[in-house]
Design a protein around this motif. Sequence first.
Motif, mmCIF file in Angstrom:
data_model
loop_
_atom_site.group_PDB
_atom_site.id
_atom_site.type_symbol
_atom_site.label_atom_id
_atom_site.label_comp_id
_atom_site.label_asym_id
_atom_site.label_seq_id
_atom_site.Cartn_x
_atom_site.Cartn_y
_atom_site.Cartn_z
ATOM 1 N N LEU A 94 27.430 50.129 36.879
ATOM 2 C CA LEU A 94 28.292 49.708 35.764
ATOM 3 C C LEU A 94 29.541 48.990 36.295
ATOM 4 C CD1 LEU A 94 28.333 52.719 33.252
ATOM 5 C CD2 LEU A 94 26.669 50.864 33.478
ATOM 6 N N LYS A 95 30.006 48.023 35.506
ATOM 7 C CA LYS A 95 31.227 47.291 35.892
ATOM 8 C C LYS A 95 32.447 47.945 35.247
ATOM 9 C CE LYS A 95 29.036 42.788 35.855
ATOM 10 N NZ LYS A 95 28.545 42.168 34.647
ATOM 11 N N PHE A 96 33.406 48.318 36.083
ATOM 12 C CA PHE A 96 34.632 48.948 35.581
ATOM 13 C C PHE A 96 35.840 48.076 35.894
ATOM 14 C CE2 PHE A 96 31.881 52.582 35.864
ATOM 15 C CZ PHE A 96 32.283 53.406 34.819
ATOM 16 N N ARG A 97 36.680 47.860 34.891
ATOM 17 C CA ARG A 97 37.954 47.204 35.165
ATOM 18 C C ARG A 97 38.860 48.213 35.871
ATOM 19 N NH1 ARG A 97 43.553 48.528 33.810
ATOM 20 N NH2 ARG A 97 44.695 46.718 34.537
ATOM 21 N N ILE A 98 39.536 47.730 36.928
ATOM 22 C CA ILE A 98 40.524 48.583 37.596
ATOM 23 C C ILE A 98 41.837 47.818 37.731
ATOM 24 C CG2 ILE A 98 38.914 50.016 38.920
ATOM 25 C CD1 ILE A 98 39.638 48.176 41.361
ATOM 26 N N MET A 99 42.910 48.562 37.980
ATOM 27 C CA MET A 99 44.184 47.942 38.324
ATOM 28 C C MET A 99 44.039 47.401 39.753
ATOM 29 S SD MET A 99 46.836 50.724 36.708
ATOM 30 C CE MET A 99 45.938 52.221 37.085
ATOM 31 N N SER A 100 45.046 46.630 40.198
ATOM 32 C CA SER A 100 44.891 45.958 41.500
ATOM 33 C C SER A 100 45.140 46.920 42.663
ATOM 34 C CB SER A 100 45.867 44.791 41.575
ATOM 35 O OG SER A 100 47.172 45.267 41.318
ATOM 36 N N SER A 101 44.195 47.834 42.874
ATOM 37 C CA SER A 101 44.356 48.828 43.930
ATOM 38 C C SER A 101 43.055 48.968 44.711
ATOM 39 C CB SER A 101 44.734 50.179 43.308
ATOM 40 O OG SER A 101 44.312 51.251 44.110
ATOM 41 N N ASP A 102 43.162 48.889 46.039
ATOM 42 C CA ASP A 102 41.962 49.034 46.875
ATOM 43 C C ASP A 102 41.415 50.460 46.822
ATOM 44 O OD1 ASP A 102 42.240 46.407 47.512
ATOM 45 O OD2 ASP A 102 43.153 46.771 49.491
ATOM 46 N N VAL A 103 42.299 51.430 46.619
ATOM 47 C CA VAL A 103 41.835 52.821 46.522
ATOM 48 C C VAL A 103 40.977 52.982 45.260
ATOM 49 C CG1 VAL A 103 42.554 55.225 46.230
ATOM 50 C CG2 VAL A 103 43.791 53.740 47.799
ATOM 51 N N LEU A 104 41.430 52.380 44.173
ATOM 52 C CA LEU A 104 40.653 52.494 42.928
ATOM 53 C C LEU A 104 39.313 51.770 43.071
ATOM 54 C CD1 LEU A 104 43.482 52.133 40.253
ATOM 55 C CD2 LEU A 104 42.484 54.210 41.235
ATOM 56 N N ALA A 105 39.308 50.667 43.829
ATOM 57 C CA ALA A 105 38.038 49.966 44.072
ATOM 58 C C ALA A 105 37.095 50.904 44.830
ATOM 59 C CB ALA A 105 38.288 48.686 44.856
ATOM 60 N N ALA A 106 37.623 51.545 45.864
ATOM 61 C CA ALA A 106 36.795 52.451 46.675
ATOM 62 C C ALA A 106 36.308 53.641 45.841
ATOM 63 C CB ALA A 106 37.597 52.942 47.877
ATOM 64 N N GLN A 107 37.153 54.103 44.948
ATOM 65 C CA GLN A 107 36.784 55.235 44.078
ATOM 66 C C GLN A 107 35.519 54.902 43.262
ATOM 67 O OE1 GLN A 107 39.753 57.142 41.115
ATOM 68 N NE2 GLN A 107 38.573 55.683 39.931
ATOM 69 N N PHE A 108 35.484 53.699 42.687
ATOM 70 C CA PHE A 108 34.304 53.338 41.881
ATOM 71 C C PHE A 108 33.107 52.994 42.772
ATOM 72 C CE2 PHE A 108 37.401 53.085 38.445
ATOM 73 C CZ PHE A 108 36.702 53.756 37.459
ATOM 74 N N GLU A 109 33.392 52.391 43.928
ATOM 75 C CA GLU A 109 32.276 52.104 44.851
ATOM 76 C C GLU A 109 31.622 53.398 45.327
ATOM 77 O OE1 GLU A 109 34.101 47.836 46.293
ATOM 78 O OE2 GLU A 109 34.391 49.593 47.565
ATOM 79 N N PRO A 165 33.696 47.712 40.769
ATOM 80 C CA PRO A 165 35.081 47.606 40.277
ATOM 81 C C PRO A 165 35.532 46.153 40.180
ATOM 82 C CG PRO A 165 35.060 48.226 42.599
ATOM 83 C CD PRO A 165 33.625 48.028 42.214
ATOM 84 N N LEU A 166 36.277 45.833 39.130
ATOM 85 C CA LEU A 166 36.806 44.469 38.972
ATOM 86 C C LEU A 166 38.293 44.565 38.694
ATOM 87 C CD1 LEU A 166 33.998 43.167 36.605
ATOM 88 C CD2 LEU A 166 34.361 42.424 38.952
ATOM 89 N N LYS A 167 39.109 43.956 39.548
ATOM 90 C CA LYS A 167 40.572 43.991 39.355
ATOM 91 C C LYS A 167 40.947 42.971 38.285
ATOM 92 C CE LYS A 167 41.573 45.398 44.079
ATOM 93 N NZ LYS A 167 41.985 45.007 45.410
ATOM 94 N N LYS A 168 41.488 43.450 37.184
ATOM 95 C CA LYS A 168 41.844 42.551 36.078
ATOM 96 C C LYS A 168 43.174 42.990 35.484
ATOM 97 C CE LYS A 168 38.040 40.091 35.832
ATOM 98 N NZ LYS A 168 38.057 38.641 36.085
ATOM 99 N N PRO A 169 43.947 42.056 34.932
ATOM 100 C CA PRO A 169 45.221 42.444 34.286
ATOM 101 C C PRO A 169 44.984 43.302 33.045
ATOM 102 C CG PRO A 169 45.062 40.049 34.550
ATOM 103 C CD PRO A 169 43.724 40.611 34.894
ATOM 104 N N PHE A 170 45.951 44.141 32.774
ATOM 105 C CA PHE A 170 45.864 45.049 31.619
ATOM 106 C C PHE A 170 45.671 44.268 30.319
ATOM 107 C CE2 PHE A 170 48.270 47.967 28.605
ATOM 108 C CZ PHE A 170 47.320 48.979 28.617
ATOM 109 N N SER A 171 46.333 43.123 30.223
ATOM 110 C CA SER A 171 46.280 42.345 28.971
ATOM 111 C C SER A 171 44.868 41.838 28.654
ATOM 112 C CB SER A 171 47.238 41.155 29.060
ATOM 113 O OG SER A 171 46.927 40.388 30.204
ATOM 114 N N GLU A 172 43.975 41.858 29.632
ATOM 115 C CA GLU A 172 42.618 41.333 29.383
ATOM 116 C C GLU A 172 41.597 42.428 29.068
ATOM 117 O OE1 GLU A 172 41.328 38.710 32.555
ATOM 118 O OE2 GLU A 172 43.290 37.734 32.591
#
Length: 327
Positions: A164-179, A185-192
Amino acid sequence: MRGIKMGIAAAALAFAATSAQAADITIKFSHVVAENTPKGKMANKFAELVHERLGDRVEVEVYPNSQLFGDNKVLEAMALGDVQLAAPSLSKFGKYTSKLQVFDLPFLFKDMKAVEKFQQGPKGQELLHSMEDKGFIGLGYLHNGMKQLSASQPLIEPADADGLKFRIMSSDVLAAQFEAVQAVPLKKPFSEVFTLLQTKAIDGQENTWSNIYSKKFFEVQDHITESNHGVLDYLVVTSADFWNGLPDDIRPVIKKSLDEAIAYGNKISMEKAEADKKAIAESGRTTIHELTDEQRAAWVESMKPVWKQFEGDIGKDLIDAAVASNG
Ligand code: SIN
């Protein structure tokens, strides 16, 4: 003659107005969330207190909902002097310090009391100064709350997130968490986020009850798992140039107003989380899943290797201090 006198008076008034203008300080406070959230309310309270105490000498202009800058741009804008105050999520400082990534480690804090204890302890206070070499000063921590997982399908076991594709804030730790659970993980701005979810360009995201509610993510996500797997808090930040350049009689008043506004925001954050969760549940637009101890343990087991992965960047001392705050 009378005309000349009036002319002089008008010129004097204009001069006084210009002088007053020049003495005025404008603080632009930019943030990305709705006004009806802990951060939105804290920012408005701060503006009110400053107005009460400093009148026309200092004006606070609050720009909510990414009206002025998104969190990915706000620190660059601050360095240029285009904005004076912001409170980005602690997950959004990775470009400036790796230390604040401690807050992103999954299942590190057992609850918000532990987060508060760590933030107010010696290591947490040290972190407020972790970007001074980059020209940023941390003025305090503001709570939002614990994060929940939402998706277009139920997330009960870690395997449910596979692919599944999850939007994350711009954090490498959060990317690793979903991986760690084979998600993308996809780093995207909150407004989107809302549009990405609505158009099904992504399958899910992680956020607090107040953000899920105020930005209506629950209307476009059929399932929310009450995972409390991480924290989403903020660093109230300013630029050293701006802060150190404030007149000596003004800076303490601004700091006091900020401390009081933060205390107010922190006080209401827990109540807001509860109320917004209830409102989401009552909306009937989504299903909230609670995890059994066993199911939660499976998520912990899958995601916990991320701690070791980032221990070198963050520092074992910080991780140990955060763990100790759970006791
Ligand atoms: C915020 O609460 O400021 C935004 C969080 C996010 O980007 O998900």
